[in-house]
Design a protein around this motif. Structure first.
Motif, PDB file in Angstrom:
ATOM      1  N   ILE A   6       0.869  -1.186   0.000  1.00 43.63           N
ATOM      2  CA  ILE A   6       0.000   0.000   0.000  1.00 43.63           C
ATOM      3  C   ILE A   6       0.901   1.230   0.000  1.00 43.63           C
ATOM      4  CG2 ILE A   6      -1.684   1.336   1.316  1.00 43.63           C
ATOM      5  CD1 ILE A   6      -2.875  -1.240   2.315  1.00 43.63           C
ATOM      6  N   GLN A  23      -5.388   8.001   2.902  1.00 47.26           N
ATOM      7  CA  GLN A  23      -4.968   7.178   1.768  1.00 47.26           C
ATOM      8  C   GLN A  23      -4.725   5.732   2.211  1.00 47.26           C
ATOM      9  OE1 GLN A  23      -1.858   8.934  -0.770  1.00 47.26           O
ATOM     10  NE2 GLN A  23      -2.282  10.904   0.194  1.00 47.26           N
ATOM     11  N   GLY A  27      -6.847   2.343   1.178  1.00 42.16           N
ATOM     12  CA  GLY A  27      -6.117   1.205   0.627  1.00 42.16           C
ATOM     13  C   GLY A  27      -6.406  -0.071   1.392  1.00 42.16           C
ATOM     14  N   VAL A  76      -1.304  -1.132  -4.222  1.00 46.75           N
ATOM     15  CA  VAL A  76      -2.559  -0.390  -4.071  1.00 46.75           C
ATOM     16  C   VAL A  76      -2.224   1.043  -3.655  1.00 46.75           C
ATOM     17  CG1 VAL A  76      -4.737  -0.240  -2.799  1.00 46.75           C
ATOM     18  CG2 VAL A  76      -3.813  -2.477  -3.426  1.00 46.75           C
ATOM     19  N   CYS A  77      -2.842   2.020  -4.332  1.00 43.62           N
ATOM     20  CA  CYS A  77      -2.648   3.421  -3.970  1.00 43.62           C
ATOM     21  C   CYS A  77      -3.983   4.151  -4.085  1.00 43.62           C
ATOM     22  CB  CYS A  77      -1.582   4.087  -4.843  1.00 43.62           C
ATOM     23  SG  CYS A  77      -1.947   4.050  -6.608  1.00 43.62           S
ATOM     24  N   TYR A  78      -4.043   5.339  -3.526  1.00 42.08           N
ATOM     25  CA  TYR A  78      -5.289   6.109  -3.512  1.00 42.08           C
ATOM     26  C   TYR A  78      -5.691   6.510  -4.936  1.00 42.08           C
ATOM     27  CZ  TYR A  78      -8.312  10.175  -2.741  1.00 42.08           C
ATOM     28  OH  TYR A  78      -9.330  11.088  -2.784  1.00 42.08           O
ATOM     29  N   VAL A 107      -7.214   3.122  -6.284  1.00 43.38           N
ATOM     30  CA  VAL A 107      -8.566   2.857  -5.787  1.00 43.38           C
ATOM     31  C   VAL A 107      -9.588   3.828  -6.359  1.00 43.38           C
ATOM     32  CG1 VAL A 107      -9.990   2.727  -3.703  1.00 43.38           C
ATOM     33  CG2 VAL A 107      -7.641   1.850  -3.676  1.00 43.38           C
TER      34      VAL A 107
END
Length: 533
Positions: A6, A23, A27, A76-78, A107
Motif C-alpha cells: 500500500i 490514503q 487502501g 494499491v494506492c489512492y 482505488v
C-alpha cells in the motif's frame, strides 16, 4: 499468499491533497474487501512531504526495489497521481509493471494497471496521467506567478532569511498577511565581520576559510564556514541599498528589473528572486545552483539596507579581480574528477616544478585536510603517478583476463540458501502427485470418517505447492538478475579494454572522460586504493 504493497504520498505544503492516514485507510479497505485471504502479506510505503514530480522518493524507491526482488504482487494506492504526475515517468513505471508481472490498483481511478491491459484501458491510464501532469504543471505556474508578484511587491517569498535578517509579519492594504525582512541584531555582527575581513583583511576566500577555522569562528547556527558559503553571503543582493548604482549594476547584468530606476531611492534594500534553484531530479541532497542573471528578478524590498551600494560593489569588484584562469597549463591526473578521499571529497590534482633541481611534483590531495585540518580529514597527499599507474595496471590485468573483472564489480547481496531450480520443480511435482493420490482416495472413501483427514492433508499439501511455486518465482528473479549482471560485466569489460587501447594513442581529456564513464567508485583511504566498476 498475495504480497500487497500500500503506497501513500502527500505533497509538500499541500493542504488540499488527502492525508496519508486517509490514503492508507482507503487502501486497507480495498485490500480487505477484495483479498480476503487470512495469510495475505501487506507492506506499507509512505512518502510524506514529497512532490509527485520527484521519482526519487525514499519509500517509492524501497517499493520499486521490493517489486524487482519479487516481494510484491499487487500495489494499491489512492489515485494514480500518488505514483507520479509525469507521463514519461508513468510510461517507464508501466514497463516495470509488465516486466515483473505486477498489478497496480489506484482505488479512486477505477482502473487496474497490469500486464494484459486492453488498448482502451492503457489509453485511459495515460489520459489520467496527462491530466495529472497538466494539473501539476498548472499548479507550478500559479505558485510561481504568485511568488513573482509577491517578490515584485517587495515581500519575502519563503525560506530561511539571510544571516543578519529575521522575518516580520505585516498586513497589506488588502488585509493579507505577508513577510518582510528586518534586521536581526543577534546575527548582524556576523555579516558585518565577513564584509570587513574580506574588504580590509587582504585575504582570499580560501584564506578567510582557514583563518575562521583556526579561530573557531562559525555561522550563527554553529557550522564551520567554507569559502563557498562566504561567497554566497557576500554576493547576496538582499543586504545592499536599492539606489541608482545598484539598479545600473543589475540591469547591466541582464536581470529583470521589477521597478523603474526612480523607485530605487536608497532608503530600502534590494530584494532578489529567482537567483538559485535545486540541482534537479535524482539528487537526494540537492545542491543550490545559481541561475543565469537573466532569470533574476530585482526589486525594492520593504526592509532597510545593511550596507551601501559602494561597499557592495567594492566586494563584487574584488571577486572579479580574484577570478583566475582555471585552465591548467599541465593537464595531470587521469583520475581527476573520479578519485575520492576516504572522507568523501573529490581529491584535487597538484603540480609543482622545482627549477633549481629540475624535478616535477605531481600529487592528489584532499581539499578538506588542507583547508580545515587533520581533525576533519587525516588522509595525506599521495603521489599522482603511483595512483594512476595502479589503476592502469589493474585495467591491463582485466583486459588480459575477463574473469579478473569480478574483483572490481560491487557484489549484489543475493539471499543465502537458494536451492536449485530442478530440486524445487521435483518437489512441486512430487507434492502435486500426492495431492492427486489423496484426491483419488477421497473419491473412494464414500463418506467415511477418514474423508476429513484426507481433505486436511490435501489442504496442507496445497499450501506447500503455493509456497514452492513462490520459491520457484524467487529463483527466477535471481536467475534474471544474474543474467543482467553477466551482460553488465561484459559491458564493463569493453569499457576497460577501450581505456587500455586509448592509453598510448588518445589525448588526456578523452582518457579522463573514459575513466569517469567506466569507474563507479574510486577511493584512496591513505593506505590502499579501492576501485569499483
Amino acid at each position: 499468499m498475495p504480497k500487497i504493497g500500500i503506497y501513500a504520498r502527500k505533497s509538500m505544503n499541500s493542504e488540499q491533497s488527502d492525508s496519508i492516514e486517509n490514503q492508507v485507510l482507503l487502501g486497507e479497505e480495498y485490500v480487505n474487501k477484495y483479498y480476503q485471504e487470512s495469510d495475505k502479506q501487506i507492506t506499507y510505503y509512505i512518502d510524506e512531504d514529497k512532490s509527485g514530480g520527484d521519482m526519487y522518493r525514499p519509500d517509492w524507491e524501497r517499493l520499486l526495489n521490493d517489486m524487482r526482488n519479487g516481494f510484491l504482487d499487487i500495489i494499491v494506492c489512492y489515485k494514480l497521481d500518488r505514483v507520479g504526475r509525469d507521463v514519461g515517468d508513468l510510461a517507464l513505471f508501466y514497463r516495470e509493471i509488465v516486466k515483473y508481472n505486477i498489478t497496480v490498483i489506484p482505488v479512486r481511478d477505477n482502473i487496474e494497471i497490469k500486464e494484459d491491459m486492453t488498448p482502451t484501458e492503457r489509453g485511459m491510464m495515460y489520459i489520467n496521467a496527462v491530466f495529472s501532469q497538466m494539473e501539476r504543471e498548472n499548479t507550478i505556474i500559479r505558485v510561481t506567478d504568485n511568488m513573482i508578484k509577491l517578490a515584485e511587491k517587495g515581500y519575502w517569498c519563503g525560506g530561511r532569511p539571510p544571516i543578519g535578517f529575521k522575518l516580520k509579519k505585516i498586513v497589506s492594504d488588502n488585509m493579507r498577511t505577508h513577510s518582510i525582512l528586518v534586521e536581526n541584531s543577534e546575527t548582524l555582527p556576523f555579516f558585518k565581520r565577513l564584509v570587513d575581513d574580506f574588504l580590509h583583511g587582504g585575504m582570499s576566500l580560501n584564506g578567510l576559510e582557514t583563518k575562521y577555522k583556526h579561530e573557531n569562528f562559525k555561522t550563527p547556527l554553529g557550522a564551520a564556514l567554507s569559502s563557498s558559503q562566504i561567497w554566497i553571503i557576500l554576493t547576496n543582493p538582499n543586504y545592499v541599498a536599492a539606489d541608482g548604482l545598484t539598479y545600473d549594476y543589475f540591469a547591466a547584468m541582464g536581470c529583470k528589473m521589477a521597478k523603474p530606476r526612480e523607485a530605487f531611492d536608497g532608503k530600502h534594500g534590494i530584494l532578489a528572486y529567482g537567483r538559485g534553484r535545486g540541482s534537479g531530479k535524482g539528487t537526494h541532497k540537492r545542491k543550490r545552483i545559481l541561475n543565469p542573471p537573466e532569470k533574476w528578478i530585482i526589486t525594492v524590498g520593504h526592509h532597510s539596507p545593511i550596507i551601501d551600494s559602494r561597499t557592495f560593489l567594492a566586494i563584487q569588484e574584488r571577486f572579479g579581480n580574484n577570478t583566475i584562469n582555471k585552465t591548467r597549463k599541465h593537464k595531470i591526473g587521469i583520475l581527476k574528477g573520479v578519485l575520492r578521499c576516504s572522507c568523501g571529497r573529490l581529491m584535487i590534482t597538484k603540480y609543482k616544478y622545482d627549477k633549481q633541481y629540475e624535478v616535477e611534483y605531481r600529487h592528489y590531495y584532499c581539499p578538506v585536510r588542507v583547508r580545515l585540518g587533520t581533525e576533519y580529514c587525516n588522509t595525506r597527499m599521495v603521489n599522482l603517478d603511483d595512483i594512476d599507474n595502479e589503476v592502469i595496471n589493474k585495467f591491463k590485468e582485466i583486459a588480459l583476463d575477463c574473469n579478473m573483472i569480478d574483483k572490481y564489480i560491487p557484489e549484489n547481496n543475493q539471499p543465502c540458501g537458494i536451492r536449485k531450480r530442478s530440486s524445487v520443480e521435483r518437489e512441486i511435482k512430487s507434492t502435486e502427485m500426492k495431492i492427486s493420490n489423496l484426491t483419488s482416495a477421497l473419491e473412494t472413501s464414500d463418506g467415511s470418517g477418514a474423508a476429513k483427514y484426507i481433505i486436511s492433508n490435501i489442504e496442507k499439501l496445497d499450501k506447500q505447492v503455493i509456497a514452492l511455486k513462490n520459491e520457484l518465482y524467487n529463483i527466477t528473479v535471481i536467475e534474471e538478475k544474474l543474467k543482467e549482471k553477466e551482460v553488465g560485466k561484459l559491458d564493463k569489460y569493453k569499457k576497460v579494454c577501450e581505456i587500455v587501447e586509448a592509453l598510448e594513442t588518445k589525448d588526456y581529456d578523452l582518457i579522463n572522460n573514459l575513466m569517469k564513464n567506466a569507474i563507479s567508485e574510486c577511493i584512496w583511504d591513505g593506505e590502499k586504493l579501492i576501485v569499483k566498476l
